[in-house]
Scaffold this motif. Structure first.
Motif, short mmCIF file in Angstrom:
data_model
loop_
_atom_site.label_atom_id
_atom_site.label_comp_id
_atom_site.label_asym_id
_atom_site.label_seq_id
_atom_site.Cartn_x
_atom_site.Cartn_y
_atom_site.Cartn_z
N THR A 89 43.77 31.10 42.53
CA THR A 89 43.90 29.97 41.63
C THR A 89 42.50 29.44 41.34
O THR A 89 41.53 29.79 42.02
CB THR A 89 44.73 28.82 42.26
N ARG A 97 45.83 38.86 42.53
CA ARG A 97 46.04 38.02 41.36
C ARG A 97 47.06 36.91 41.64
O ARG A 97 46.93 35.77 41.17
CB ARG A 97 46.50 38.87 40.18
N LYS A 98 48.10 37.24 42.40
CA LYS A 98 49.12 36.25 42.72
C LYS A 98 48.57 35.15 43.63
O LYS A 98 49.06 34.02 43.61
CB LYS A 98 50.33 36.93 43.39
N ALA A 99 47.57 35.49 44.42
CA ALA A 99 47.02 34.52 45.38
C ALA A 99 45.98 33.60 44.75
O ALA A 99 45.85 32.44 45.14
CB ALA A 99 46.40 35.26 46.56
N LEU A 155 48.49 41.78 44.18
CA LEU A 155 48.66 40.79 45.26
C LEU A 155 47.53 39.77 45.24
O LEU A 155 47.74 38.59 45.52
CB LEU A 155 48.71 41.50 46.62
N GLU A 201 53.89 38.70 49.55
CA GLU A 201 53.96 38.44 48.12
C GLU A 201 52.58 38.24 47.49
O GLU A 201 52.43 38.39 46.28
CB GLU A 201 54.82 37.20 47.86
N ARG A 202 51.60 37.88 48.32
CA ARG A 202 50.26 37.66 47.81
C ARG A 202 49.25 37.97 48.91
O ARG A 202 49.56 37.90 50.09
CB ARG A 202 50.08 36.22 47.32
N ARG A 222 46.67 31.33 55.02
CA ARG A 222 46.20 32.40 54.16
C ARG A 222 46.44 33.75 54.81
O ARG A 222 46.54 33.87 56.04
CB ARG A 222 44.72 32.20 53.83
N ALA A 232 41.22 33.99 45.16
CA ALA A 232 41.35 35.07 46.14
C ALA A 232 39.96 35.63 46.41
O ALA A 232 39.05 35.48 45.58
CB ALA A 232 42.28 36.14 45.60
N ASP A 268 45.44 36.82 50.00
CA ASP A 268 44.36 35.87 49.74
C ASP A 268 42.98 36.47 49.95
O ASP A 268 42.03 36.11 49.25
CB ASP A 268 44.51 34.65 50.67
#
Length: 256
Positions: free
Chosen positions: A136, A132-134, A130, A84-85, A10, A141, A87
């Protein structure tokens, strides 16, 4: 480390991560296996602290001045160019201002509210893509805002803007927790009591002041570095996956 508390794989950003509570949390995250970016306005302090913590894992410097919108936007752009992300975001950077009631300046209010509330909002706003991309459903996040028992109690110590700023941060966090939960982003607050930091050094170095201060704490002592790190790890790991909107005092019972 038990897998419930592992941060392996992470990525985290800790603002104000070069000293005090921010450094305690950054070190804990590194030790738990995260890749940790630390942010502060002093580039040399960032570089030095990242080098120190890199002996324990992966820690990287990301200097930025969060006292203004341009600095926050620059931080967001710089981080987005490297990862890219995101956490975990820990909004720890903050300040205080003390003065007698009769002479407390408007400048004090402006500085404290800007860094302790407005800049936190700005960091979340800029880093939202960033986060939001992490996030789930299985592993949201995490945003961890560092509030204070000063935002819960009425113990002001002539820092008239500080407690209100932290109370505002607590409420902002609750609002964002409700809004972002459907996007798989958890927002929680750690509300520390006394911990060693630059902000509390004037008390720690005065024997009488320290004794008087400690007498106000039911546990009879200040918090320890490992205790702060452990709570932050809990919120950032599997242990905190079902928690959002919480304001958690870590204060030896002071807020009681």
């Amino acid at each position: 480390m038990h897998p419930y508390f592992s941060l392996q794989g992470r990525t985290a950003l800790v603002t104000g991560g070069t000293r005090g509570i921010g450094k305690m949390i950054a070190q804990g995250f590194v030790e738990a296996g995260a890749t940790v970016y630390i942010c502060a306005r002093d580039p040399q302090a960032c570089t030095d602290t990242a080098a120190e913590l890199s002996a324990l894992g992966d820690c990287r410097a990301l200097p930025a001045n969060l006292a203004n919108e341009a600095g926050i936007q620059a931080l967001g752009a710089q981080l987005a160019s490297q990862i890219e992300r995101l956490d975990i975001l820990v909004n720890n950077a903050g300040t205080t201002w003390g003065a007698p009631l009769e002479s407390y300046p408007a400048q004090g209010w402006e500085k404290v509210l800007q860094l302790n509330v407005t800049s936190v909002f700005g960091c979340i706003q800029q880093l939202l893509p960033l986060l939001r991309k992490a996030g789930t459903a299985e592993t949201p996040a995490r945003v961890i805002n560092i509030g204070s028992v000063a935002g819960i109690s009425s113990f002001g110590e002539q820092a008239y803007a500080y407690g209100p700023s932290k109370a505002a941060l607590h409420q902002l966090s609750r609002i964002l927790a409700r809004e972002l939960v459907s996007q798989h982003i958890n927002v929680n607050v750690i509300a520390p009591g006394r911990f060693p930091s630059k902000m509390t050094r004037h008390i720690a170095e005065d024997e009488q002041a320290l004794a008087a201060d400690t007498a106000q704490i039911p546990m009879g002592r200040w918090g320890r570095e490992a205790e702060m790190a452990a709570l932050a790890i809990s919120l950032a790991s599997t242990a905190g996956a079902y928690m959002t909107g919480a304001i958690i005092p870590i204060d030896g019972g002071f807020s009681l």
